[in-house]
Scaffold this motif. Sequence first.
Motif, PDB file in Angstrom:
ATOM      1  N   PRO A 125      -2.590   8.877 -10.101  1.00  0.00           N
ATOM      2  CA  PRO A 125      -3.134   8.584  -8.768  1.00  0.00           C
ATOM      3  C   PRO A 125      -4.212   7.513  -8.718  1.00  0.00           C
ATOM      4  O   PRO A 125      -4.478   6.968  -7.662  1.00  0.00           O
ATOM      5  CB  PRO A 125      -3.695   9.934  -8.321  1.00  0.00           C
ATOM      6  CG  PRO A 125      -3.986  10.662  -9.578  1.00  0.00           C
ATOM      7  CD  PRO A 125      -2.930  10.209 -10.559  1.00  0.00           C
ATOM      8  N   GLU A 126      -4.830   7.174  -9.845  1.00  0.00           N
ATOM      9  CA  GLU A 126      -5.931   6.208  -9.839  1.00  0.00           C
ATOM     10  C   GLU A 126      -5.516   4.786 -10.203  1.00  0.00           C
ATOM     11  O   GLU A 126      -6.331   3.863 -10.131  1.00  0.00           O
ATOM     12  CB  GLU A 126      -7.036   6.668 -10.803  1.00  0.00           C
ATOM     13  CG  GLU A 126      -7.597   8.042 -10.494  1.00  0.00           C
ATOM     14  CD  GLU A 126      -8.226   8.123  -9.104  1.00  0.00           C
ATOM     15  OE1 GLU A 126      -8.900   7.153  -8.696  1.00  0.00           O
ATOM     16  OE2 GLU A 126      -8.014   9.143  -8.429  1.00  0.00           O
ATOM     17  N   ILE A 184      -4.283   1.079 -10.127  1.00  0.00           N
ATOM     18  CA  ILE A 184      -4.234   0.053  -9.085  1.00  0.00           C
ATOM     19  C   ILE A 184      -3.246  -1.041  -9.493  1.00  0.00           C
ATOM     20  O   ILE A 184      -2.978  -1.233 -10.677  1.00  0.00           O
ATOM     21  CB  ILE A 184      -5.633  -0.547  -8.835  1.00  0.00           C
ATOM     22  CG1 ILE A 184      -6.197  -1.170 -10.116  1.00  0.00           C
ATOM     23  CG2 ILE A 184      -6.594   0.518  -8.294  1.00  0.00           C
ATOM     24  CD1 ILE A 184      -7.493  -1.926  -9.927  1.00  0.00           C
ATOM     25  N   TRP A 225       3.154   1.597  -3.186  1.00  0.00           N
ATOM     26  CA  TRP A 225       2.342   1.800  -4.386  1.00  0.00           C
ATOM     27  C   TRP A 225       1.836   3.231  -4.456  1.00  0.00           C
ATOM     28  O   TRP A 225       1.789   3.835  -5.525  1.00  0.00           O
ATOM     29  CB  TRP A 225       1.188   0.803  -4.439  1.00  0.00           C
ATOM     30  CG  TRP A 225       0.470   0.857  -5.744  1.00  0.00           C
ATOM     31  CD1 TRP A 225      -0.746   1.411  -5.979  1.00  0.00           C
ATOM     32  CD2 TRP A 225       0.948   0.404  -7.005  1.00  0.00           C
ATOM     33  NE1 TRP A 225      -1.063   1.309  -7.310  1.00  0.00           N
ATOM     34  CE2 TRP A 225      -0.038   0.695  -7.958  1.00  0.00           C
ATOM     35  CE3 TRP A 225       2.116  -0.233  -7.419  1.00  0.00           C
ATOM     36  CZ2 TRP A 225       0.102   0.372  -9.299  1.00  0.00           C
ATOM     37  CZ3 TRP A 225       2.259  -0.559  -8.754  1.00  0.00           C
ATOM     38  CH2 TRP A 225       1.265  -0.253  -9.679  1.00  0.00           C
ATOM     39  N   LYS A 226       1.466   3.799  -3.318  1.00  0.00           N
ATOM     40  CA  LYS A 226       1.007   5.196  -3.283  1.00  0.00           C
ATOM     41  C   LYS A 226       2.122   6.116  -3.777  1.00  0.00           C
ATOM     42  O   LYS A 226       1.898   7.017  -4.586  1.00  0.00           O
ATOM     43  CB  LYS A 226       0.580   5.584  -1.866  1.00  0.00           C
ATOM     44  CG  LYS A 226       0.048   6.991  -1.779  1.00  0.00           C
ATOM     45  CD  LYS A 226      -0.408   7.327  -0.367  1.00  0.00           C
ATOM     46  CE  LYS A 226      -0.980   8.733  -0.407  1.00  0.00           C
ATOM     47  NZ  LYS A 226      -0.723   9.488   0.768  1.00  0.00           N
ATOM     48  N   ALA A 227       3.342   5.873  -3.316  1.00  0.00           N
ATOM     49  CA  ALA A 227       4.480   6.693  -3.745  1.00  0.00           C
ATOM     50  C   ALA A 227       4.749   6.526  -5.241  1.00  0.00           C
ATOM     51  O   ALA A 227       5.057   7.495  -5.941  1.00  0.00           O
ATOM     52  CB  ALA A 227       5.730   6.324  -2.934  1.00  0.00           C
ATOM     53  N   ARG A 262       2.538   5.742  -7.596  1.00  0.00           N
ATOM     54  CA  ARG A 262       1.473   6.441  -8.324  1.00  0.00           C
ATOM     55  C   ARG A 262       1.700   7.948  -8.328  1.00  0.00           C
ATOM     56  O   ARG A 262       1.517   8.601  -9.353  1.00  0.00           O
ATOM     57  CB  ARG A 262       0.110   6.129  -7.709  1.00  0.00           C
ATOM     58  CG  ARG A 262      -0.356   4.738  -7.937  1.00  0.00           C
ATOM     59  CD  ARG A 262      -1.732   4.537  -7.396  1.00  0.00           C
ATOM     60  NE  ARG A 262      -1.852   5.191  -6.086  1.00  0.00           N
ATOM     61  CZ  ARG A 262      -2.783   4.940  -5.197  1.00  0.00           C
ATOM     62  NH1 ARG A 262      -3.702   4.073  -5.471  1.00  0.00           N
ATOM     63  NH2 ARG A 262      -2.829   5.559  -4.049  1.00  0.00           N
ATOM     64  N   GLU A 263       2.082   8.490  -7.182  1.00  0.00           N
ATOM     65  CA  GLU A 263       2.316   9.943  -7.107  1.00  0.00           C
ATOM     66  C   GLU A 263       3.472  10.343  -8.017  1.00  0.00           C
ATOM     67  O   GLU A 263       3.396  11.326  -8.749  1.00  0.00           O
ATOM     68  CB  GLU A 263       2.591  10.360  -5.657  1.00  0.00           C
ATOM     69  CG  GLU A 263       1.350  10.316  -4.788  1.00  0.00           C
ATOM     70  CD  GLU A 263       1.654  10.543  -3.316  1.00  0.00           C
ATOM     71  OE1 GLU A 263       2.835  10.740  -2.938  1.00  0.00           O
ATOM     72  OE2 GLU A 263       0.697  10.502  -2.510  1.00  0.00           O
ATOM     73  N   ALA A 288       0.808  -1.227   0.000  1.00  0.00           N
ATOM     74  CA  ALA A 288       0.000   0.000   0.000  1.00  0.00           C
ATOM     75  C   ALA A 288       0.842   1.279   0.000  1.00  0.00           C
ATOM     76  O   ALA A 288       0.651   2.156  -0.846  1.00  0.00           O
ATOM     77  CB  ALA A 288      -0.963   0.002   1.181  1.00  0.00           C
ATOM     78  N   ARG A 289       1.759   1.409   0.920  1.00  0.00           N
ATOM     79  CA  ARG A 289       2.558   2.642   1.002  1.00  0.00           C
ATOM     80  C   ARG A 289       3.485   2.826  -0.207  1.00  0.00           C
ATOM     81  O   ARG A 289       3.495   3.892  -0.814  1.00  0.00           O
ATOM     82  CB  ARG A 289       3.353   2.666   2.300  1.00  0.00           C
ATOM     83  CG  ARG A 289       3.251   4.000   2.995  1.00  0.00           C
ATOM     84  CD  ARG A 289       3.961   4.036   4.304  1.00  0.00           C
ATOM     85  NE  ARG A 289       3.599   2.882   5.111  1.00  0.00           N
ATOM     86  CZ  ARG A 289       4.240   2.503   6.189  1.00  0.00           C
ATOM     87  NH1 ARG A 289       5.265   3.169   6.627  1.00  0.00           N
ATOM     88  NH2 ARG A 289       3.882   1.446   6.866  1.00  0.00           N
TER      89      ARG A 289
END
Length: 129
Positions: free
Chosen positions: A55-56, A58, A45-47, A49-50, A42-43
């Motif tokens: 941002p969307e 998956i 992957w968020k970085a 994407r940013e 999760a963490r």
Amino acid sequence: MPAITGRPSDAPLFERWIHEQEPGGIAWKKSERGSWKRGELARPWKAIRERAGMPEVIPYALRHSSIVRGLRKGLPIQQVAKLHNTSVKMIERHYAKYIATALEDLARAAVVSLVPRSHGNVVPMGKRA
């Protein structure tokens, strides 16, 4: 490419070090590499994407892209299913249009051309080299 060079084709795309506690102590050591667990992704992957400005997106999008790429390259459906830990039925149900396109491409490649071609264009009769 650096992440997959020299690795088996069926190895997980994302791997991480698995740590285990040393016997009789509190220190942890690296033991082996293994797949990421959902919560561990999760963490990072968020970085990702940013940084990519997406941002969307998956993680499943990577699996989807890999399945489509395998079908378009002409891999047998059974092999694509096995590589993605799923069933042939699921591949056929959800990726029918990619299977049909891949089969058309394979059939087109197998056809013997009855018209001579030169640099991708049909050569007019009487002007053959």
